[in-house]
Design a protein around this motif. Structure first.
Motif, PDB file in Angstrom:
ATOM      1  N   ALA A  38       0.590  -0.923   0.130  1.00 44.68           N
ATOM      2  CA  ALA A  38       0.018  -0.018   0.199  1.00 44.68           C
ATOM      3  C   ALA A  38       0.469   1.527   0.236  1.00 44.68           C
ATOM      4  N   GLY A  39       1.895   1.290  -0.078  1.00 48.54           N
ATOM      5  CA  GLY A  39       3.221   2.278   0.045  1.00 48.54           C
ATOM      6  C   GLY A  39       3.800   2.485   1.540  1.00 48.54           C
ATOM      7  N   GLY A  40       2.923   1.880   3.036  1.00 46.71           N
ATOM      8  CA  GLY A  40       3.549   2.419   3.800  1.00 46.71           C
ATOM      9  C   GLY A  40       5.157   2.060   4.142  1.00 46.71           C
ATOM     10  N   TYR A 110      -6.034   8.191   9.293  1.00 49.08           N
ATOM     11  CA  TYR A 110      -6.569   7.728   8.110  1.00 49.08           C
ATOM     12  C   TYR A 110      -7.724   7.945   7.412  1.00 49.08           C
ATOM     13  N   ALA A 111      -8.647   6.399   8.220  1.00 47.42           N
ATOM     14  CA  ALA A 111     -10.191   7.721   7.708  1.00 47.42           C
ATOM     15  C   ALA A 111     -10.381   8.716   7.042  1.00 47.42           C
ATOM     16  N   LYS A 112     -10.364   9.974   8.527  1.00 41.18           N
ATOM     17  CA  LYS A 112     -10.718  11.069   8.118  1.00 41.18           C
ATOM     18  C   LYS A 112      -9.836  11.928   6.630  1.00 41.18           C
ATOM     19  N   ARG A 113      -8.459  11.064   6.332  1.00 42.53           N
ATOM     20  CA  ARG A 113      -7.933  11.364   5.176  1.00 42.53           C
ATOM     21  C   ARG A 113      -8.533  11.218   3.894  1.00 42.53           C
ATOM     22  N   GLN A 114      -9.347   9.770   3.894  1.00 40.53           N
ATOM     23  CA  GLN A 114      -8.999   9.006   3.158  1.00 40.53           C
ATOM     24  C   GLN A 114     -10.329   8.486   2.237  1.00 40.53           C
ATOM     25  N   THR A 115     -11.547   8.634   3.284  1.00 36.80           N
ATOM     26  CA  THR A 115     -13.141   8.397   3.173  1.00 36.80           C
ATOM     27  C   THR A 115     -13.639   9.744   3.787  1.00 36.80           C
ATOM     28  N   ALA A 171     -15.000  -2.273   7.383  1.00 39.18           N
ATOM     29  CA  ALA A 171     -14.191  -1.311   8.453  1.00 39.18           C
ATOM     30  C   ALA A 171     -13.527  -1.908   9.443  1.00 39.18           C
ATOM     31  N   ILE A 172     -13.129  -2.632   9.128  1.00 38.17           N
ATOM     32  CA  ILE A 172     -12.437  -3.293  10.409  1.00 38.17           C
ATOM     33  C   ILE A 172     -11.219  -4.093   9.127  1.00 38.17           C
ATOM     34  N   LYS A 173     -11.130  -3.916   7.630  1.00 39.55           N
ATOM     35  CA  LYS A 173     -10.953  -5.617   6.736  1.00 39.55           C
ATOM     36  C   LYS A 173     -10.077  -3.663   7.122  1.00 39.55           C
ATOM     37  N   LYS A 174     -10.062  -2.747   6.685  1.00 39.34           N
ATOM     38  CA  LYS A 174      -9.523  -1.139   6.283  1.00 39.34           C
ATOM     39  C   LYS A 174      -9.064  -0.905   7.266  1.00 39.34           C
ATOM     40  N   LEU A 175      -9.416  -1.319   8.524  1.00 37.19           N
ATOM     41  CA  LEU A 175      -8.332  -1.016  10.051  1.00 37.19           C
ATOM     42  C   LEU A 175      -7.845  -1.631   9.714  1.00 37.19           C
ATOM     43  N   TYR A 176      -7.850  -2.959   9.860  1.00 43.82           N
ATOM     44  CA  TYR A 176      -6.618  -4.267  10.245  1.00 43.82           C
ATOM     45  C   TYR A 176      -5.632  -3.514   8.784  1.00 43.82           C
ATOM     46  N   SER A 177      -5.471  -3.473   7.504  1.00 44.08           N
ATOM     47  CA  SER A 177      -5.005  -2.976   6.022  1.00 44.08           C
ATOM     48  C   SER A 177      -4.317  -2.015   6.769  1.00 44.08           C
ATOM     49  N   TRP A 178      -4.582  -0.613   7.783  1.00 39.02           N
ATOM     50  CA  TRP A 178      -3.832   0.140   8.228  1.00 39.02           C
ATOM     51  C   TRP A 178      -2.851   0.164   9.106  1.00 39.02           C
ATOM     52  N   CYS A 179      -3.375  -0.747   9.996  1.00 37.15           N
ATOM     53  CA  CYS A 179      -2.197  -0.720  10.800  1.00 37.15           C
ATOM     54  C   CYS A 179      -1.410  -2.457  10.644  1.00 37.15           C
ATOM     55  N   GLY A 183       2.962  -1.008  10.584  1.00 34.81           N
ATOM     56  CA  GLY A 183       4.305  -1.850  11.143  1.00 34.81           C
ATOM     57  C   GLY A 183       3.483  -2.384  13.038  1.00 34.81           C
ATOM     58  N   ILE A 184       2.312  -2.091  13.182  1.00 39.95           N
ATOM     59  CA  ILE A 184       1.164  -2.233  14.188  1.00 39.95           C
ATOM     60  C   ILE A 184       1.023  -4.217  14.471  1.00 39.95           C
ATOM     61  N   VAL A 185       0.743  -5.034  13.192  1.00 41.55           N
ATOM     62  CA  VAL A 185       0.978  -5.980  13.330  1.00 41.55           C
ATOM     63  C   VAL A 185       1.466  -6.057  11.929  1.00 41.55           C
ATOM     64  N   GLU A 186       1.310  -7.381  11.576  1.00 47.27           N
ATOM     65  CA  GLU A 186       2.320  -8.527  10.828  1.00 47.27           C
ATOM     66  C   GLU A 186       1.315  -9.041   9.878  1.00 47.27           C
ATOM     67  N   VAL A 187       0.147  -9.525   9.833  1.00 50.80           N
ATOM     68  CA  VAL A 187      -0.881 -10.099   9.948  1.00 50.80           C
ATOM     69  C   VAL A 187      -2.134  -9.394   9.979  1.00 50.80           C
TER      70      VAL A 187
END
Length: 425
Positions: A38-40, A110-115, A171-179, A183-187
Motif C-alpha cells: 500500500a506504499g507504507g 487514515y479514515a478522516k483523510r481518505q474516506t 471497516a475492520i478490514k480497512k483498519l487492519y490493512s492500515w495497521c 507496522g502495528i501488526v504483521e497479518v
C-alpha cells in the motif's frame, strides 16, 4: 537491497508488488525501511540483544525522517552495548495496544483523510464493543465473525438485509490493512473473509399516498427539517448533500446548486438545476448570521438527528407501510421522472450516477452536461409533486366536507366556506 539512503530515494520508493520489501542503510548497521504493497514505509533496526536476533521498530516515514531514524537507531545500538536497553525492557513492560486504542488513531490518521464516510466506519467499529479490550494482534478470525453475527442479531433485519454488518466487516478490514502498513501488526485476521449476509438491492419507492404523507409530515416540522425534507424529495439528491448544503454553493439567480467533487459520493462535480418550487423554498429560509450552512441550528455545523426526524415522519407516511428510508426518496423521484417520460440517461445525470456522467476529457470541459435536460426533468417532477400535494389537500378537504354534512352544527358557516373553497380550487 543495501543502499545509501537519502530523502529523495525514500520518496521515490514504489509500493511493493505482492510481498513487502526492505531497503537497508549503508551508513548505520541494521537500519532498514520496509515498504508495503500500500506504499507504507516503516523504520526498523535489526540487531542482536544478548545473543538473540531482534527487529526493533523505530517509527514510520516521513513522520520519522531519515536523520531522526539514524539517530534513534544509533542510540538503541549504543544502549544495547551498555546494557541500558535490556534494563529498560525489564523495568517497563511495553504497552499492549488493544482494538479500542487503535480505533481513534485509525479514524484520525487514515479514515478522516481518505474516506468520505469515515463517520459510518467509526460508528460500526465502535459497535464492536466485545473486541475493544482485546489486543489488536491477538484478535482471531472467529472473534470477528462472532461479533459480526452479534451485530446482525442486535441490529435486526429492519429492511437492511444485514448491510450494516457488511459495512462493519469492510471497516475492520480497512483498519487492519492500515495497521499492517503502520507496522502495528504483521497479518490481518480478516483477509479474504466474505460478507456474512448477501445484500439485496432495494427497490422501494414511496406510493403517491406515502408521498403526500411525507409532504404533510415535513410541513408539520417547521424550520429547518420542513425545508430540508421537501428539497430532498424535490431534487432527488443524497441526504447528506442536501443537509450540508452551503449558501456559497447556491446561485439563486441562475437557479443552481453546485456540489464540488469533495461533496459528492463519486467525487465528481455535480450541477443541480433547481426547479421553481425548490427556489421558492430556499428564498424563504432565514440565514444564520456568520454561517454558510443553509440548514443549521448552531452555525458551526449542519443539521443532524435524521433518525428522530424519520420517526416523526413515520406517523404521516404510515406506520403500517413497508419500511422506508430517506435514500428511497431518490428512487421515488427517479421512478416518477421515468413515468413522466424522462430519458434514463437524463435521470442518471440528475442523480449524479457514474453511468450518467460525461467522462474523460469531455467531463473536464463539460461541467454542465445535460443541464437543460436536467432542469426540464426536475421541473416536470416538481410540478407533478405539487399537483400530488394539492390532490392530498383536496381529498382531506373532501373528508371534512362530508363530515360537515353528517354533523351540520359541528362547523361554523365561515369554516364550511373555507372547506368549500378548497374543493373549488
Amino acid at each position: 537491497m543495501r543502499k545509501k539512503l537519502t530523502p529523495k530515494l525514500l520518496d521515490s520508493l514504489l509500493p511493493a508488488t505482492g510481498k513487502r520489501y526492505e531497503v537497508r542503510d549503508e551508513l548505520v548497521t541494521g537500519l532498514h525501511i520496509r515498504v508495503s504493497n500500500a506504499g507504507g514505509k516503516v523504520w526498523y533496526v535489526a540487531t542482536r540483544v544478548d545473543g538473540v536476533s531482534r527487529r526493533i521498530k523505530l517509527g514510520t516515514y516521513p513522520i520519522l525522517s531519515l536523520k531522526d531514524a539514524r539517530e534513534k537507531a544509533q542510540m538503541i545500538l549504543r544502549d544495547i552495548q551498555l546494557g541500558l536497553f535490556q534494563q529498560r525492557e525489564e523495568e517497563s513492560e511495553e504497552k499492549v495496544l488493544t482494538l479500542g486504542d487503535i480505533i481513534p488513531q485509525f479514524i484520525e490518521r487514515y479514515a478522516k483523510r481518505q474516506t468520505k464516510d469515515w463517520k459510518g466506519s467509526e460508528s460500526m467499529l465502535m459497535r464492536m464493543e466485545k473486541l475493544h479490550r482485546m489486543r489488536i494482534d491477538a484478535i482471531k478470525r472467529v472473534d470477528v465473525v462472532r461479533e459480526l453475527e452479534r451485530l446482525i442479531a442486535d441490529i435486526g433485519d429492519n429492511g437492511g438485509k444485514g448491510t450494516r454488518a457488511n459495512r462493519g466487516l469492510a471497516a475492520i478490514k480497512k483498519l487492519y490493512s492500515w495497521c499492517i502498513d503502520q507496522g502495528i501488526v504483521e497479518v490481518s485476521p480478516v483477509t479474504g473473509l466474505k460478507p456474512l449476509i448477501k445484500e439485496v438491492a432495494r427497490d422501494r419507492c414511496l406510493t403517491d399516498d406515502e408521498v403526500i404523507g411525507f409532504w404533510k409530515g415535513c410541513e408539520a416540522e417547521g424550520y429547518s427539517f420542513e425545508q430540508f425534507g421537501k428539497l430532498l424529495l424535490l431534487t432527488g439528491q443524497r441526504r447528506d448533500e442536501i443537509a450540508a448544503m452551503r449558501w456559497s454553493e447556491l446561485d439563486l439567480h441562475r437557479g443552481t446548486l453546485t456540489l464540488k467533487a469533495d461533496r459528492t459520493k463519486n467525487s465528481t462535480t455535480h450541477v443541480v438545476p433547481l426547479p421553481k418550487q425548490a427556489l421558492d423554498i430556499l428564498r424563504s429560509i432565514p440565514r444564520f448570521l456568520g454561517s454558510d450552512y443553509v440548514f443549521t441550528s448552531t452555525g458551526r455545523s449542519s443539521i443532524s438527528g435524521f433518525g428522530r426526524f424519520k420517526k416523526r415522519l413515520d406517523t404521516f407516511v404510515g406506520l403500517d407501510a413497508e419500511d422506508w428510508r430517506f435514500h428511497d426518496l431518490r428512487r421515488t423521484a427517479a421512478t416518477n421522472m421515468a413515468i413522466l417520460k424522462v430519458q434514463p440517461h437524463i435521470i442518471e445525470a440528475v442523480l449524479n450516477h457514474k453511468s450518467g456522467i460525461v467522462s474523460g476529457v469531455a467531463a473536464t470541459y463539460n461541467r454542465h452536461a445535460y443541464f437543460d435536460e436536467k432542469r426540464e426533468a426536475l421541473q416536470l417532477w416538481a410540478n407533478s409533486l405539487k399537483n400530488l400535494a394539492m390532490e392530498g389537500e383536496t381529498v382531506a378537504a373532501s373528508h371534512q366536507y362530508e363530515n360537515l354534512h353528517r354533523a351540520p352544527g359541528s362547523l361554523s358557516v365561515g369554516r364550511a366556506g373555507d372547506v368549500r373553497a378548497k374543493l373549488e380550487r
